[in-house]
Design a protein around this motif. Sequence first.
Motif, PDB file in Angstrom:
ATOM      1  N   THR A   1       5.878 -12.636   4.434  1.00 32.59           N
ATOM      2  CA  THR A   1       5.715 -11.279   4.950  1.00 32.59           C
ATOM      3  C   THR A   1       5.457 -11.365   6.451  1.00 32.59           C
ATOM      4  OG1 THR A   1       3.309 -11.185   4.639  1.00 32.59           O
ATOM      5  CG2 THR A   1       4.698 -10.487   2.780  1.00 32.59           C
ATOM      6  N   VAL A   2       5.856 -10.331   7.149  1.00 32.81           N
ATOM      7  CA  VAL A   2       5.609 -10.250   8.591  1.00 32.81           C
ATOM      8  C   VAL A   2       5.114  -8.849   8.909  1.00 32.81           C
ATOM      9  CG1 VAL A   2       6.643 -10.262  10.896  1.00 32.81           C
ATOM     10  CG2 VAL A   2       7.326 -11.997   9.223  1.00 32.81           C
TER      11      VAL A   2
ATOM     12  N   GLU B   1      13.160  -6.582   3.491  1.00 27.78           N
ATOM     13  CA  GLU B   1      12.945  -5.172   3.170  1.00 27.78           C
ATOM     14  C   GLU B   1      11.760  -4.650   3.972  1.00 27.78           C
ATOM     15  OE1 GLU B   1      12.129  -2.396  -0.803  1.00 27.78           O
ATOM     16  OE2 GLU B   1      12.048  -4.587  -0.944  1.00 27.78           O
ATOM     17  N   VAL B   2      11.923  -3.455   4.528  1.00 23.13           N
ATOM     18  CA  VAL B   2      10.816  -2.808   5.225  1.00 23.13           C
ATOM     19  C   VAL B   2      10.014  -2.031   4.196  1.00 23.13           C
ATOM     20  CG1 VAL B   2      10.141  -1.157   6.999  1.00 23.13           C
ATOM     21  CG2 VAL B   2      12.128  -2.613   7.371  1.00 23.13           C
ATOM     22  N   VAL B   3       8.740  -2.400   4.055  1.00 26.13           N
ATOM     23  CA  VAL B   3       7.857  -1.747   3.087  1.00 26.13           C
ATOM     24  C   VAL B   3       6.512  -1.488   3.765  1.00 26.13           C
ATOM     25  CG1 VAL B   3       8.960  -2.891   1.124  1.00 26.13           C
ATOM     26  CG2 VAL B   3       6.951  -3.925   2.209  1.00 26.13           C
ATOM     27  N   GLU B   4       5.652  -0.740   3.102  1.00 30.28           N
ATOM     28  CA  GLU B   4       4.319  -0.540   3.652  1.00 30.28           C
ATOM     29  C   GLU B   4       3.415  -1.690   3.213  1.00 30.28           C
ATOM     30  OE1 GLU B   4       0.587   2.458   3.200  1.00 30.28           O
ATOM     31  OE2 GLU B   4       2.522   3.424   3.617  1.00 30.28           O
TER      32      GLU B   4
ATOM     33  N   THR C   1       9.367  -2.116  14.181  1.00 23.88           N
ATOM     34  CA  THR C   1       9.498  -3.138  13.137  1.00 23.88           C
ATOM     35  C   THR C   1      10.960  -3.387  12.795  1.00 23.88           C
ATOM     36  OG1 THR C   1       7.347  -2.579  12.166  1.00 23.88           O
ATOM     37  CG2 THR C   1       8.910  -3.730  10.754  1.00 23.88           C
ATOM     38  N   GLU C   2      11.729  -2.318  12.641  1.00 26.17           N
ATOM     39  CA  GLU C   2      13.145  -2.461  12.303  1.00 26.17           C
ATOM     40  C   GLU C   2      13.936  -3.108  13.442  1.00 26.17           C
ATOM     41  OE1 GLU C   2      14.099   1.556  11.309  1.00 26.17           O
ATOM     42  OE2 GLU C   2      13.563   1.315   9.189  1.00 26.17           O
TER      43      GLU C   2
ATOM     44  N   THR D   1       0.841  -1.201   0.000  1.00 24.87           N
ATOM     45  CA  THR D   1       0.000   0.000   0.000  1.00 24.87           C
ATOM     46  C   THR D   1       0.871   1.243   0.000  1.00 24.87           C
ATOM     47  OG1 THR D   1      -0.137  -0.077   2.427  1.00 24.87           O
ATOM     48  CG2 THR D   1      -1.911  -1.142   1.189  1.00 24.87           C
ATOM     49  N   THR D   2       0.221   2.359  -0.244  1.00 25.27           N
ATOM     50  CA  THR D   2       0.908   3.637  -0.195  1.00 25.27           C
ATOM     51  C   THR D   2       0.302   4.474   0.919  1.00 25.27           C
ATOM     52  OG1 THR D   2       1.599   5.575  -1.479  1.00 25.27           O
ATOM     53  CG2 THR D   2      -0.633   4.782  -1.835  1.00 25.27           C
TER      54      THR D   2
END
Length: 303
Positions: free
Chosen positions: A266-267, A245-248, A176-177, A89-90
């Motif tokens: 995914t997590v 990779e950290v993404v939305e 999250t990181e 998502t954005t």
Amino acid sequence: MPDADQKAFDEHRNLLFSVAYRIFGTATDAEDAVQDAWLKWSAADRSQVSDPKAYLARIVSNVAMDRLRSVGKQRETYVGPWLPEPILTTTIEGADAAASAESVSMAMLVVLESLSPLERAVFVLNEVFAFSFVEIASALGRSEAAVRQAAHRARGHVQARRPRFATDRAQHRHVTERFFAAAAGGDINTLMELLSPDVTLWTDGGGKVRQALRPVTGAEKVAAWFAGVGRRRYEGVDPSDMRAEVVELNGAEGLVFSGAGRVIATVTIALDADGRIVAIHNVANPDKLRAVTDGRIRRMGTD
């Protein structure tokens, strides 16, 4: 089909997917529902349609409810916990950004999965997209009283199972990181610091890949589970060959794990009022990773 009719449908296509995805919890079924809505829109006498947005929302809601009844039966025999299909998502802008992002979160979609098809459709249309009860009753072919009762039941159920906390977006990304770094490094102490004592981990492999078949509860067990995962080969991929990779994902920062040329899992996490991780959703069923794999980014707003 005249260009004007095509344009009217395209103008609301994102809205239709957003409604259907929140009802289904799967991008594939949502896309099918949008396609069905297109076919019905193409065949309709559009000269009688005064409000294309409401008309199309009615079509896709009814298609989703009908299909959800058969899909629900399939999910009853699903191997292990059933989790929604994650999507990229954005960031949503505007006053309703937080509420809109919350409504598409993995944690919220899990709660919506426990509602009846009618309750789910009513909740989504009213709470997320601000359709009135009169409009929803007309759209779903129910009485206004029945719609109000369904909304009351759904709202009570959601509030009981999904208390809302004002999670700061930067904080969510930071946790999250830190969580990923601790899990990758097998840092049990940091994991214990980040996890709520009653944290629950749900893993969805669908019987197709190795995952826990029951929820894992408690900080110690969840920390040990992730510390162990960071040291083991998974589906033919060594930990050293995995990339994260950290993404939305679904309105908030999440992790996408890749290796051997494919998306592996995914997590996503949910935080409690103290900023600790209270829920973790790990999707690894290959059939549910297609929407992330194709790289399409969706705007899940309410217009």
